[in-house]
Motif scaffolding. Structure first.
Motif, short mmCIF file in Angstrom:
data_model
loop_
_atom_site.label_atom_id
_atom_site.label_comp_id
_atom_site.label_asym_id
_atom_site.label_seq_id
_atom_site.Cartn_x
_atom_site.Cartn_y
_atom_site.Cartn_z
N LEU A 181 22.56 38.27 38.64
CA LEU A 181 21.52 39.11 39.20
C LEU A 181 21.30 40.32 38.30
O LEU A 181 22.25 41.02 37.96
N LEU A 182 20.04 40.53 37.89
CA LEU A 182 19.68 41.69 37.07
C LEU A 182 19.10 42.77 37.98
O LEU A 182 18.19 42.51 38.76
N VAL A 183 19.63 44.00 37.84
CA VAL A 183 19.28 45.11 38.72
C VAL A 183 19.02 46.36 37.89
O VAL A 183 19.84 46.73 37.04
N ALA A 206 23.39 45.35 34.79
CA ALA A 206 22.66 46.60 34.98
C ALA A 206 21.63 46.77 33.88
O ALA A 206 21.91 46.50 32.71
N VAL A 207 20.44 47.22 34.25
CA VAL A 207 19.36 47.42 33.28
C VAL A 207 18.86 48.86 33.41
O VAL A 207 18.52 49.31 34.51
N GLU A 208 18.80 49.56 32.27
CA GLU A 208 18.33 50.94 32.25
C GLU A 208 17.36 51.16 31.10
O GLU A 208 17.43 50.46 30.07
N PRO A 209 16.48 52.15 31.24
CA PRO A 209 15.63 52.52 30.11
C PRO A 209 16.44 53.19 28.99
O PRO A 209 17.42 53.89 29.27
N GLU A 210 16.03 52.98 27.78
CA GLU A 210 16.70 53.63 26.66
C GLU A 210 16.64 55.14 26.78
O GLU A 210 17.55 55.84 26.32
N ALA A 286 11.76 47.12 35.39
CA ALA A 286 12.73 47.29 34.31
C ALA A 286 13.70 46.11 34.19
O ALA A 286 14.02 45.66 33.09
N ALA A 287 14.18 45.61 35.33
CA ALA A 287 15.14 44.51 35.26
C ALA A 287 14.51 43.26 34.67
O ALA A 287 15.13 42.55 33.86
N PHE A 288 13.25 42.98 35.03
CA PHE A 288 12.57 41.82 34.45
C PHE A 288 12.32 42.03 32.96
O PHE A 288 12.33 41.06 32.18
N ALA A 289 12.12 43.27 32.56
CA ALA A 289 11.92 43.57 31.13
C ALA A 289 13.12 43.11 30.30
O ALA A 289 12.95 42.69 29.15
N VAL A 304 19.61 32.44 37.58
CA VAL A 304 19.37 33.88 37.39
C VAL A 304 18.33 34.38 38.39
O VAL A 304 17.33 33.71 38.65
N ALA A 305 18.58 35.57 38.94
CA ALA A 305 17.59 36.25 39.77
C ALA A 305 17.39 37.66 39.23
O ALA A 305 18.30 38.26 38.64
#
Length: 319
Positions: A181-183, A206-210, A286-289, A304-305
């Motif tokens: 899972l991407l969050v 975990a997904v974050e902006p640069e 962002a997570a889909f990015a 994957v979700a």
């Protein structure tokens, strides 16, 4: 490592409380090949499930934590007070409207007009204070010291984490065979609650902006530290640092942290609109990015979700 008190049992109890007030949001299955990414590789032709939590009341997952606070903590006559980049404020305003209690919401001036309009539309008093979330938080704390009220923290509050964790319970019910899972991460309340629910049974990315790598830097340092608060998603994914309560959960249960650029996020927003007809705000996309930009590349057999978590944007105008 600090004791983790946000447990599956407490999340399940919270879910039973908030269920009458929140939507069970849909899941849509897409094929990454439809987004022009396959390039002949079988690895990128797997189906991906999008959990469309942006269709939640108030336009984001945040109502789960808002209702968890309002249903489990006594609310004084002065009502509730919250600081927010926008989505938490809209959620608290909505929950306060449903529970018929006053709400005062502090936001920074980077808050999008869409979010400010939602907060006012739910009948809350909106106060714009400072440049970033930390400024709005300081202003809300001064207000509370002077006038009183129940503070509802956007992410560093047990009830908030428990409420956001109910989304993990719902995702497991929707997708029992999920591998990964991407969050997206801002202060960490969402991913903290979800990771506490899943533990190590599902890989959490975990997904974050640069421009606002709060969790990324905290995991590197071994503790929450101040990070930059810039970029296209600054109104939702850019607190100074992640919450103290979520950090031991992150250390224990989050598999990895990846960063995406503002351009990656814009492309993900456009792709979600072009192919799924979903309008996501920058933080929500962002997570889909991370998938579209190849910052996370799944294996050929990986289930994957992606959590698409917010829709409060004026990116699309109808008329």
């Amino acid at each position: 490592m600090a004791e983790i008190s946000i447990t599956r049992e407490r999340i399940a109890e919270t879910e039973r409380l908030v269920r009458p007030y929140v939507r069970h949001t849909p899941v849509v299955r897409v094929d990454l090949a439809d987004f022009g990414l396959a390039a002949g590789s079988d690895d990128l032709k797997l189906p991906v499930d999008l959990k469309l939590e942006l269709m939640q009341h108030s336009g984001s997952f945040k109502v789960r934590g808002a209702f968890a606070n309002l249903l489990t903590r006594p609310v004084p006559p002065a009502g509730v007070v919250a600081a927010s980049g926008g989505n938490h404020g809209a959620a608290v305003a909505y929950a306060a409207m449903r529970r018929q209690v006053p709400a005062t919401i502090f936001v920074p001036n980077v808050t999008s007009p869409a979010k400010a309009e939602r907060i006012r539309g739910y009948g809350a008093e909106l106060v714009i204070a400072g440049e970033r979330y930390a400024d709005a938080l300081a202003a809300s704390e001064a207000f509370l010291a002077e006038r009183g009220g129940l503070a509802i923290h956007a992410f560093d509050q047990p009830e908030t984490l428990l409420g956001q964790g109910t989304l993990g319970l719902e995702i497991e019910a929707d997708l029992p065979d999920l591998d990964t899972l991407l969050v997206a991460v801002g202060g960490g309340g969402l991913i903290g609650g979800i990771a506490a629910w899943f533990g190590r049974r599902v890989k959490i990315v975990a997904v974050e902006p640069e421009g606002s790598p709060t969790l990324h830097q905290a995991l590197t340092a071994g503790r929450p530290v101040d990070a930059e608060t810039n970029g296209i998603a600054a109104d939702s994914l850019a607190p100074k640092r992640v919450g103290e309560l979520m950090f031991p959960i992150a250390q224990a249960f989050i598999d990895r942290s990846v960063l995406v650029s503002d351009d990656d996020i814009r492309r993900a927003q456009q792709a979600l609109w072009d192919h799924v007809r979903v309008v996501a705000e920058p933080g929500g996309a962002a997570a889909f990015a991370a998938l579209l930009a190849g910052r996370y590349v799944p294996a050929s057999d990986e289930r994957v979700a992606v959590l698409v978590c917010g829709a409060n944007t004026t990116a699309v105008r109808f008329g």
